[in-house]
Design an enzyme around this catalytic site. Structure first.
Site, PDB file in Angstrom:
ATOM      1  N   LYS A  22      36.170  27.516  41.627  1.00  0.00           N
ATOM      2  CA  LYS A  22      34.827  27.717  40.673  1.00  0.00           C
ATOM      3  C   LYS A  22      35.259  28.428  39.362  1.00  0.00           C
ATOM      4  O   LYS A  22      34.938  27.788  38.190  1.00  0.00           O
ATOM      5  CB  LYS A  22      33.852  28.513  41.486  1.00  0.00           C
ATOM      6  N   ASN A  23      35.994  29.555  39.372  1.00  0.00           N
ATOM      7  CA  ASN A  23      36.216  29.954  38.288  1.00  0.00           C
ATOM      8  C   ASN A  23      37.347  29.625  37.254  1.00  0.00           C
ATOM      9  O   ASN A  23      37.605  30.123  36.451  1.00  0.00           O
ATOM     10  CB  ASN A  23      36.643  31.573  38.567  1.00  0.00           C
ATOM     11  N   ARG A  92      26.360  33.554  34.543  1.00  0.00           N
ATOM     12  CA  ARG A  92      26.769  34.255  33.369  1.00  0.00           C
ATOM     13  C   ARG A  92      27.842  33.402  32.696  1.00  0.00           C
ATOM     14  O   ARG A  92      28.253  33.480  31.569  1.00  0.00           O
ATOM     15  CB  ARG A  92      27.421  35.377  33.698  1.00  0.00           C
ATOM     16  N   CYS A 116      23.483  42.001  35.858  1.00  0.00           N
ATOM     17  CA  CYS A 116      23.502  41.294  37.139  1.00  0.00           C
ATOM     18  C   CYS A 116      23.274  42.152  38.331  1.00  0.00           C
ATOM     19  O   CYS A 116      23.288  43.363  38.246  1.00  0.00           O
ATOM     20  CB  CYS A 116      24.685  40.170  37.050  1.00  0.00           C
ATOM     21  N   ARG A 121      27.424  44.557  33.045  1.00  0.00           N
ATOM     22  CA  ARG A 121      28.255  43.419  32.781  1.00  0.00           C
ATOM     23  C   ARG A 121      28.162  43.375  31.266  1.00  0.00           C
ATOM     24  O   ARG A 121      27.391  42.196  30.711  1.00  0.00           O
ATOM     25  CB  ARG A 121      28.194  42.408  33.611  1.00  0.00           C
ATOM     26  N   PRO A 122      28.729  43.938  30.480  1.00  0.00           N
ATOM     27  CA  PRO A 122      28.500  43.648  28.856  1.00  0.00           C
ATOM     28  C   PRO A 122      29.370  42.594  28.280  1.00  0.00           C
ATOM     29  O   PRO A 122      30.198  42.189  29.181  1.00  0.00           O
ATOM     30  CB  PRO A 122      28.799  44.999  28.336  1.00  0.00           C
ATOM     31  N   VAL A 123      28.974  42.282  27.213  1.00  0.00           N
ATOM     32  CA  VAL A 123      29.822  40.919  26.607  1.00  0.00           C
ATOM     33  C   VAL A 123      30.537  41.431  25.043  1.00  0.00           C
ATOM     34  O   VAL A 123      30.727  40.670  24.463  1.00  0.00           O
ATOM     35  CB  VAL A 123      29.085  39.809  26.297  1.00  0.00           C
ATOM     36  N   ASP A 124      30.664  42.844  24.936  1.00  0.00           N
ATOM     37  CA  ASP A 124      31.237  43.567  23.669  1.00  0.00           C
ATOM     38  C   ASP A 124      32.553  43.053  23.385  1.00  0.00           C
ATOM     39  O   ASP A 124      32.971  42.507  22.116  1.00  0.00           O
ATOM     40  CB  ASP A 124      31.040  44.960  23.912  1.00  0.00           C
ATOM     41  N   ASP A 303      36.769  39.935  43.759  1.00  0.00           N
ATOM     42  CA  ASP A 303      35.877  38.822  44.226  1.00  0.00           C
ATOM     43  C   ASP A 303      36.125  38.872  45.766  1.00  0.00           C
ATOM     44  O   ASP A 303      35.535  38.135  46.570  1.00  0.00           O
ATOM     45  CB  ASP A 303      36.132  37.705  43.891  1.00  0.00           C
ATOM     46  N   VAL A 325      37.202  47.507  39.329  1.00  0.00           N
ATOM     47  CA  VAL A 325      36.719  46.331  38.229  1.00  0.00           C
ATOM     48  C   VAL A 325      35.201  46.654  38.088  1.00  0.00           C
ATOM     49  O   VAL A 325      34.732  46.589  37.019  1.00  0.00           O
ATOM     50  CB  VAL A 325      37.447  45.250  38.842  1.00  0.00           C
ATOM     51  N   ARG A 395      26.183  28.941  45.312  1.00  0.00           N
ATOM     52  CA  ARG A 395      26.547  28.942  43.811  1.00  0.00           C
ATOM     53  C   ARG A 395      28.282  28.655  43.852  1.00  0.00           C
ATOM     54  O   ARG A 395      28.688  28.297  42.818  1.00  0.00           O
ATOM     55  CB  ARG A 395      26.355  30.277  42.942  1.00  0.00           C
TER      56      ARG A 395
HETATM   57  C1  UD1 Z   1      35.224  36.805  35.957  1.00  0.00           C
HETATM   58  C2  UD1 Z   1      34.744  36.140  37.167  1.00  0.00           C
HETATM   59  C3  UD1 Z   1      34.293  37.126  38.506  1.00  0.00           C
HETATM   60  C4  UD1 Z   1      34.984  38.190  38.577  1.00  0.00           C
HETATM   61  C5  UD1 Z   1      35.630  38.891  37.391  1.00  0.00           C
HETATM   62  C6  UD1 Z   1      36.694  40.028  37.489  1.00  0.00           C
HETATM   63  C7  UD1 Z   1      34.223  33.843  36.525  1.00  0.00           C
HETATM   64  C8  UD1 Z   1      33.482  32.971  36.220  1.00  0.00           C
HETATM   65  N1  UD1 Z   1      33.823  35.252  36.880  1.00  0.00           N
HETATM   66  O1  UD1 Z   1      33.875  37.513  35.617  1.00  0.00           O
HETATM   67  O2  UD1 Z   1      34.146  36.146  39.528  1.00  0.00           O
HETATM   68  O3  UD1 Z   1      34.488  39.062  39.675  1.00  0.00           O
HETATM   69  O4  UD1 Z   1      36.144  38.057  36.473  1.00  0.00           O
HETATM   70  O5  UD1 Z   1      37.785  39.565  38.127  1.00  0.00           O
HETATM   71  O6  UD1 Z   1      35.403  33.854  36.334  1.00  0.00           O
HETATM   72  N2  UD1 Z   1      33.990  43.992  30.610  1.00  0.00           N
HETATM   73  C9  UD1 Z   1      33.213  44.824  29.326  1.00  0.00           C
HETATM   74  N3  UD1 Z   1      33.019  44.192  28.358  1.00  0.00           N
HETATM   75  C10 UD1 Z   1      33.065  42.703  28.212  1.00  0.00           C
HETATM   76  C11 UD1 Z   1      33.648  42.170  29.194  1.00  0.00           C
HETATM   77  C12 UD1 Z   1      34.003  42.795  30.635  1.00  0.00           C
HETATM   78  O7  UD1 Z   1      32.953  46.214  29.688  1.00  0.00           O
HETATM   79  O8  UD1 Z   1      32.676  42.214  27.164  1.00  0.00           O
HETATM   80  C13 UD1 Z   1      34.070  44.564  31.696  1.00  0.00           C
HETATM   81  C14 UD1 Z   1      33.384  44.384  32.901  1.00  0.00           C
HETATM   82  O9  UD1 Z   1      32.019  45.226  32.816  1.00  0.00           O
HETATM   83  C15 UD1 Z   1      34.347  44.665  34.069  1.00  0.00           C
HETATM   84  C16 UD1 Z   1      35.625  44.190  33.597  1.00  0.00           C
HETATM   85  O10 UD1 Z   1      35.666  44.301  32.005  1.00  0.00           O
HETATM   86  O11 UD1 Z   1      34.088  46.098  34.374  1.00  0.00           O
HETATM   87  C17 UD1 Z   1      35.976  43.053  34.073  1.00  0.00           C
HETATM   88  O12 UD1 Z   1      35.071  41.935  33.835  1.00  0.00           O
HETATM   89  P1  UD1 Z   1      35.417  40.514  33.256  1.00  0.00           P
HETATM   90  O13 UD1 Z   1      36.866  40.291  33.568  1.00  0.00           O
HETATM   91  O14 UD1 Z   1      35.172  40.167  31.901  1.00  0.00           O
HETATM   92  O15 UD1 Z   1      34.825  39.604  34.215  1.00  0.00           O
HETATM   93  P2  UD1 Z   1      34.047  38.214  34.271  1.00  0.00           P
HETATM   94  O16 UD1 Z   1      34.722  37.311  33.333  1.00  0.00           O
HETATM   95  O17 UD1 Z   1      32.530  38.426  33.616  1.00  0.00           O
END
Ligand code: UD1
Length: 416
Positions: A22-23, A92, A116, A121-124, A303, A325, A395
């Site tokens: 999936k990922n 997401r 979530c 789960r920020p996107v900064d 995961d 994580v 999902r």
């Molecule tokens: C992806 C996976 C998810 C998995 C995760 C960690 C997909 C679709 N999903 O999620 O199944 O559990 O990787 O292996 O592939 N963070 C920030 N700011 C950001 C982005 C991330 O602070 O802009 C933090 C998150 O809160 C978290 C960490 O970074 O603590 C890792 O998140 P990230 O690797 O980005 O996870 P996803 O890509 O959302």
């Protein structure tokens, strides 16, 4: 609403075929938006998330044709670079359209995902990195608007090796002007496959699989075909079931992607035998308790944390499981305690005392991996378990009941 009903403690045996990841498939699907042409993806798992992404690509204007694990995406007619809230809030990973659409159209509007079940789960990281590449980012009515005539290469350093941000930025930088260097990049196999795919499309990405990626922007990409790697998280879920319930063989796996989990399973006393594409696991005579801390790849995947907690509830002693994580990712714990497990939480640490037996119970899914852990616990528990809200499991797991049934489990889906 559908429920999964399990009569527990049936012994498992035989072989199970692991589906495509999936990922891995989700970012690959959005990468096809970078080109004016037709791309073919094979070994695509038929999941709710794959279907949601198809719906999103169609809203954006792509033509998708999905038959028997083969997905054809024609991104020629893409003309609407927008990802609506209704889809982004259910998945997401929709956020993966941000980088490719901005790169191709110079403009994109994507709903901000929000929180979530596991916390904020920020996107900064995504947004700050795009700003470094020269994008103008504005937030309006819950939507992110990103604009840039042509992105320009830059040096980017992530505070944490985020999977999603690395994926988004490699897609954005593939056609940027000049060189982009990403330090502290994610090394997950799914990101490796995305980079390999972009290179097949004509991108120039070096350092793949390391934490330093160097992307030399090219003017144009062409369409390419790819077969999705096997899902290491689905595989890990079946390994946990095998560790509890009988010798099973997983087919279509890449054992190297599961190294950290396989070594923990050996520490538990399980017997593991691997070939290049299969893994056979036999349960331990006495299941040793084994502490585990999640980490980025090649560490133990977050995961698979929920499934590991389920396994440790039946170990001969106490174990400590820490999620570094995602600190809030423990919604399965109160549900597992409903089976009679003995788990106490202290912040992001689960303290587990193994019990002799779990007893079947009605429980509720809260997210994809929590659902998987409840199903595994239900399979090992005495008596009947019903798992509700199973749209979460759909999902991320393809035909999970059929696969467990073929191994001898007594599990079925019931429409209530
Ligand atoms: C992806 C996976 C998810 C998995 C995760 C960690 C997909 C679709 N999903 O999620 O199944 O559990 O990787 O292996 O592939 N963070 C920030 N700011 C950001 C982005 C991330 O602070 O802009 C933090 C998150 O809160 C978290 C960490 O970074 O603590 C890792 O998140 P990230 O690797 O980005 O996870 P996803 O890509 O959302």
């Amino acid at each position: 609403m559908d429920k999964i009903i399990i009569q527990g403690q049936a012994k498992l045996s035989g072989e199970v075929e692991i589906s495509g990841a999936k990922n891995a498939v989700l970012p690959i699907m959005t990468a096809t938006l970078l080109v004016n042409g037709v791309s073919k993806i094979s070994q695509v798992p038929d999941l709710k998330d794959t279907r949601t992404m198809i719906k999103l690509l169609e809203i954006i204007g792509a033509k998708c044709d999905f038959i028997n694990g083969n997905l054809k995406i024609d991104a020629t007619s893409v003309d609407n670079p927008e990802a609506p809230y209704d889809l982004v809030k259910t998945m997401r990973a929709s956020f993966y359209v941000l980088g490719p659409l901005l790169a191709r159209f110079g403009y994109v509007k994507v709903s901000l995902p929000g929180g979530c079940a596991w916390g904020p789960r920020p996107v900064d990281y995504h947004l700050n990195a795009l700003k470094k590449l020269g994008a103008k980012i504005t937030l309006k009515s819950g939507y992110i608007l990103a604009e840039a005539k042509r992105l320009k290469g830059a040096n980017i350093s992530f505070d944490f090796p985020s999977v999603g941000a690395t994926g988004n930025i490699v897609m954005a930088a593939a056609t940027a002007l000049g060189i982009t260097k990403i330090s502290n990049a994610a090394k997950e196999p799914e990101i490796v496959q995305l980079c390999d795919y972009l290179n097949l499309m004509g991108a120039n990405i070096k350092g793949i699989g390391t934490s330093k990626l160097v992307i030399e922007g090219v003017d144009l990409l062409k369409s390419a075909d790819i077969k999705v790697i096997p899902d290491r998280i689905e595989a890990g879920t079946f390994l946990v079931a095998g560790a509890l319930l009988g010798e099973i063989t997983l087919k279509n796996v890449i054992p190297k992607h599961l190294d950290s989990m396989l070594s923990k399973l050996s520490d538990c006393g399980c017997d593991i035998a691997s070939t290049e594409t299969s893994i056979t696991i036999s349960p331990a005579k006495l299941l040793n308790p084994v502490d585990m801390t999640t980490d980025v790849y090649p560490g133990f995947a977050t995961d698979l944390q929920a499934q590991w907690v389920a396994l440790m509830t039946l170990a001969e002693g106490s174990s400590i499981i820490t999620d570094n994580v995602y600190h809030d990712r423990f919604s399965h714990v109160p549900e597992l305690n409903r089976f009679g497990a003995n788990i106490k939480m202290k912040k992001n640490v689960a303290l587990i005392r193994g019990v002799k037996e779990l007893i079947g119970a009605p429980v509720m899914s809260t997210d994809i991996r929590a659902s998987a852990s409840l199903i595994v616990a239900g399979l090992a528990a005495k008596g009947e378990t019903s798992v509700s809200r199973i749209y979460h499991i759909d999902r991320g797991y393809e035909k999970i009941e059929a696969k467990f049934r073929s191994l001898g489990a007594n599990i079925m889906r019931k429409n209530t």
